[in-house]
Motif scaffolding. Structure first.
Motif, mmCIF file in Angstrom:
data_model
loop_
_atom_site.group_PDB
_atom_site.id
_atom_site.type_symbol
_atom_site.label_atom_id
_atom_site.label_comp_id
_atom_site.label_asym_id
_atom_site.label_seq_id
_atom_site.Cartn_x
_atom_site.Cartn_y
_atom_site.Cartn_z
ATOM 1 N N LEU A 160 0.798 -1.225 0.000
ATOM 2 C CA LEU A 160 0.000 0.000 0.000
ATOM 3 C C LEU A 160 0.835 1.281 0.000
ATOM 4 N N ARG A 161 2.086 1.214 0.439
ATOM 5 C CA ARG A 161 2.908 2.436 0.510
ATOM 6 C C ARG A 161 3.747 2.658 -0.756
ATOM 7 N N ARG A 162 3.627 1.745 -1.708
ATOM 8 C CA ARG A 162 4.326 1.918 -2.984
ATOM 9 C C ARG A 162 3.335 2.387 -4.047
ATOM 10 N N ASN A 163 3.857 2.859 -5.171
ATOM 11 C CA ASN A 163 2.941 3.391 -6.177
ATOM 12 C C ASN A 163 2.327 2.281 -7.039
ATOM 13 N N VAL A 164 1.410 2.700 -7.894
ATOM 14 C CA VAL A 164 0.623 1.748 -8.688
ATOM 15 C C VAL A 164 1.512 0.912 -9.594
ATOM 16 N N MET A 165 2.407 1.572 -10.345
ATOM 17 C CA MET A 165 3.198 0.807 -11.314
ATOM 18 C C MET A 165 4.166 -0.160 -10.638
ATOM 19 N N GLU A 166 4.664 0.187 -9.456
ATOM 20 C CA GLU A 166 5.525 -0.743 -8.724
ATOM 21 C C GLU A 166 4.738 -1.986 -8.314
ATOM 22 N N ASN A 167 3.469 -1.798 -7.946
ATOM 23 C CA ASN A 167 2.621 -2.945 -7.603
ATOM 24 C C ASN A 167 2.332 -3.809 -8.826
ATOM 25 N N VAL A 168 2.142 -3.176 -9.975
ATOM 26 C CA VAL A 168 1.870 -3.931 -11.202
ATOM 27 C C VAL A 168 3.071 -4.788 -11.592
ATOM 28 N N TRP A 169 4.290 -4.260 -11.398
ATOM 29 C CA TRP A 169 5.497 -4.959 -11.841
ATOM 30 C C TRP A 169 6.264 -5.617 -10.698
ATOM 31 N N LEU A 170 5.610 -5.759 -9.559
ATOM 32 C CA LEU A 170 6.245 -6.386 -8.388
ATOM 33 C C LEU A 170 6.801 -7.766 -8.742
ATOM 34 N N GLY A 171 8.064 -7.998 -8.407
ATOM 35 C CA GLY A 171 8.674 -9.296 -8.677
ATOM 36 C C GLY A 171 9.307 -9.407 -10.052
ATOM 37 N N ARG A 172 9.142 -8.364 -10.883
ATOM 38 C CA ARG A 172 9.717 -8.379 -12.244
ATOM 39 C C ARG A 172 10.015 -6.942 -12.691
ATOM 40 N N ILE A 173 10.477 -6.131 -11.735
ATOM 41 C CA ILE A 173 10.785 -4.727 -12.009
ATOM 42 C C ILE A 173 11.829 -4.641 -13.126
ATOM 43 N N PRO A 174 11.558 -3.889 -14.217
ATOM 44 C CA PRO A 174 12.535 -3.786 -15.315
ATOM 45 C C PRO A 174 13.766 -2.975 -14.900
ATOM 46 N N LEU A 175 14.938 -3.435 -15.319
ATOM 47 C CA LEU A 175 16.196 -2.773 -14.971
ATOM 48 C C LEU A 175 16.893 -2.256 -16.230
ATOM 49 N N LYS A 176 17.674 -1.194 -16.026
ATOM 50 C CA LYS A 176 18.496 -0.654 -17.109
ATOM 51 C C LYS A 176 19.842 -0.256 -16.500
ATOM 52 N N ARG A 177 20.881 -0.967 -16.934
ATOM 53 C CA ARG A 177 22.223 -0.789 -16.372
ATOM 54 C C ARG A 177 22.224 -0.945 -14.852
ATOM 55 N N GLY A 178 21.464 -1.925 -14.371
ATOM 56 C CA GLY A 178 21.437 -2.235 -12.942
ATOM 57 C C GLY A 178 20.525 -1.358 -12.119
ATOM 58 N N LEU A 179 19.886 -0.363 -12.740
ATOM 59 C CA LEU A 179 18.968 0.535 -12.029
ATOM 60 C C LEU A 179 17.544 0.315 -12.526
ATOM 61 N N VAL A 180 16.585 0.679 -11.678
ATOM 62 C CA VAL A 180 15.176 0.528 -12.057
ATOM 63 C C VAL A 180 14.871 1.399 -13.271
ATOM 64 N N ASP A 181 14.300 0.796 -14.304
ATOM 65 C CA ASP A 181 13.925 1.523 -15.518
ATOM 66 C C ASP A 181 12.512 2.085 -15.333
ATOM 67 N N THR A 182 12.451 3.235 -14.669
ATOM 68 C CA THR A 182 11.154 3.844 -14.320
ATOM 69 C C THR A 182 10.345 4.202 -15.555
ATOM 70 N N LYS A 183 11.019 4.689 -16.596
ATOM 71 C CA LYS A 183 10.301 5.088 -17.809
ATOM 72 C C LYS A 183 9.616 3.890 -18.465
ATOM 73 N N LYS A 184 10.339 2.780 -18.593
ATOM 74 C CA LYS A 184 9.757 1.580 -19.198
ATOM 75 C C LYS A 184 8.576 1.078 -18.369
ATOM 76 N N MET A 185 8.750 1.097 -17.036
ATOM 77 C CA MET A 185 7.693 0.635 -16.144
ATOM 78 C C MET A 185 6.444 1.509 -16.298
ATOM 79 N N TYR A 186 6.641 2.834 -16.379
ATOM 80 C CA TYR A 186 5.526 3.758 -16.537
ATOM 81 C C TYR A 186 4.839 3.557 -17.889
ATOM 82 N N ASP A 187 5.653 3.513 -18.957
ATOM 83 C CA ASP A 187 5.097 3.398 -20.311
ATOM 84 C C ASP A 187 4.297 2.114 -20.483
#
Length: 504
Positions: free
Chosen positions: A95-122
């Protein structure tokens, strides 16, 4: 290549828990591009069967085949990776995380070892646009309504490109418009060949949306029929093995003198309700109707001291009471059954005895608790509420939703309240268990208790309430008197709906 006749074949599924056989040669066969509804009373084994499919439980016997291949998923992640998704009735989100993080929980996309926020949002926006879901992916999910969170969970399941989607009571928190939206989503998915397993107790939905219906009873398969060949009465007969000519018990309660007076009550923190006044009589069942967002739950939570009031007074039997906290409210003779059973009603890792006794814990001693008295009271809850369980020591999380609800109602009755505040007391409960809870509510009214009941089911309010207070966007739009303002069932519903839309 020959087209697959069945997307899913579950045959002779067995599952045993300590002291109870949950599944006994259960079966279900799902065709591609169809909606297959799964029905049965609480405790019939519906959720257990689906948890065996989804890898939450390991089956003790039988066969599960997907597109003709034998499968046995080790856990839900394994099932999701193979195209089987499930939207649970009790939402389990961070509940304390945002919507897209909940949608991609367990399979968060990475880019160069960092969270790819743009890909997750898009990609979240892409799924939302396809399903016509109007939610900001960056919004904290705990800030959303239950119905919005439910839609997010459905979008998450779709984002896995699932070929089998299990929906467990998906409309229990949705408005009529949101239900229509969900049905449009289902039509889009079945057009792509997705097979939907739809669990619900709402007969009109089942008959409208299903291609086939499987009915279970006591862990066993009873029948599978084309939906067009079934009627509501036939489904009920197959579910409970008896005819139910009455959907609601006969009313014998006679409301007496005024016991509760709520005057100009307003909540402190927005979004809330404003300047609400009403009375409750001894032996009366007062319904509270309204659309999602009308602040029905906020009203009950404020009366109980869980939410802070801004202004107004509450009088019980002529005396002003100040329910600053739920503890104070309980001492003052109030009890609250919350809408969100899992989030605010249960201690899932504890047994039935603990869950029965917790609200009345002071009655069992100060330094050392009397386990004998707790056990006695727990037995009373099980017996009087007709709870199906192998023993008091069973973990409450292993009970069906309806039996969990019965334990919570019993818990509050042990505190001997004068006023019961019931928020969606039959949500997600089958027709047989509902009838038992209606009987219980009316019996308590006959004993002189005052009952305020929030419900989203119009027939339920009309069937057992003496009056119905209608909330509209935080305002009390009116109070409808039974047998006075109603002109038959159709007239009753039209009167209430007109008031519900008054301030929208």
């Amino acid at each position: 290549m020959e087209q697959v006749k069945y997307l899913l074949e579950m045959t002779d599924i067995e599952k045993q828990f300590p002291g109870v056989k949950a599944l006994d040669k259960a079966q279900l066969k799902l065709r591609p591009g169809t909606v297959h509804s799964l029905m049965g009373e609480n405790g019939a084994g519906k959720s257990t069967l689906m948890k065996c499919l989804f890898g939450i439980y390991k089956k003790d016997g039988g066969s599960i085949k997907i597109e003709g291949e034998e499968v046995a998923y080790s856990d839900p992640k394994n099932a999701l990776d193979h195209g089987v998704a499930m939207v649970h009735q009790e939402l389990n989100q961070v509940l304390r995380r945002n919507v897209m993080e909940n949608v991609w929980l367990g399979r968060i996309p990475l880019k160069r070892g960092l969270v790819d926020t743009k890909k997750m949002y898009d990609e979240t926006m892409q799924v939302f646009e396809e399903l016509e879901i109007n939610v900001n992916p960056k919004e904290i999910i705990g800030n959303l309504s239950v119905s919005q969170r439910q839609m997010v969970e459905i979008a998450k399941a779709v984002s896995y490109n699932a070929k089998i989607l299990v929906l467990d009571e998906p409309t229990s928190s949705l408005t009529e418009n949101e239900v229509e939206h969900l049905f449009r989503i289902i039509e889009k998915l079945t057009a792509k060949g997705v097979g939907i397993i739809y669990i619900s107790h709402k007969m009109d939905e089942i008959l409208r949306i299903s291609d086939e219906v499987t009915i279970m009873r006591d862990g066993q398969w009873v029948a599978t029929r084309p939906a067009k060949e079934l009627t509501t009465d036939e489904i009920i007969r197959l579910m409970v093995n008896r005819d139910m000519t009455q959907r609601f018990p006969e009313k014998h309660n006679v409301p007496g003198e005024v016991m509760l007076e709520v005057e100009n009550l307003s909540g402190k923190y927005e979004p809330t309700f404003h300047d609400v006044s009403f009375t409750l009589r001894k032996g009366e069942v007062l319904g509270v109707a309204g659309l999602v967002g009308s602040r029905r739950s906020e009203l009950l939570n404020t009366i109980f001291g869980y939410y802070t009031k801004e202004s107004g007074t509450i009088k019980l039997n002529g005396k002003v009471v100040d329910n600053k906290t739920p503890n104070v409210a309980t001492k003052n003779g109030f009890a609250l059954l919350t809408e969100e059973r899992r989030a605010t009603g249960l201690f899932p890792m504890m047994n039935i005895t603990f869950n029965s006794a917790i609200a009345n814990i002071r009655a069992y001693g100060k330094l050392l608790l009397s386990t004998r008295k707790m056990s006695k009271d727990s037995k009373w809850v099980i017996d009087s509420m007709h709870v199906k369980t192998p023993s008091q020591r069973a973990l409450i999380r292993n009970l069906s939703g309806g039996n969990q609800q019965k334990v919570i109602i019993g818990r509050w009755l042990l505190t001997e309240p004068d006023v019961l505040l019931l928020d969606e007391p039959t949500r997600g409960i089958d027709v047989g268990a509902k009838f038992e809870i209606y009987q219980l509510i009316l019996k308590l009214a006959e004993e002189g208790k005052g009952i305020i009941m929030v419900s989203s089911e119009m027939p339920e309010l009309i069937g057992i309430c003496d009056r119905i207070a209608v909330m509209s966007n935080g305002h009390l739009a009116g109070i409808v008197e039974r047998d006075k303002d109603f002109g038959g069932v159709q007239g009753e519903q039209e009167t209430i709906l007109a008031l519900a839309a008054k301030y929208v």
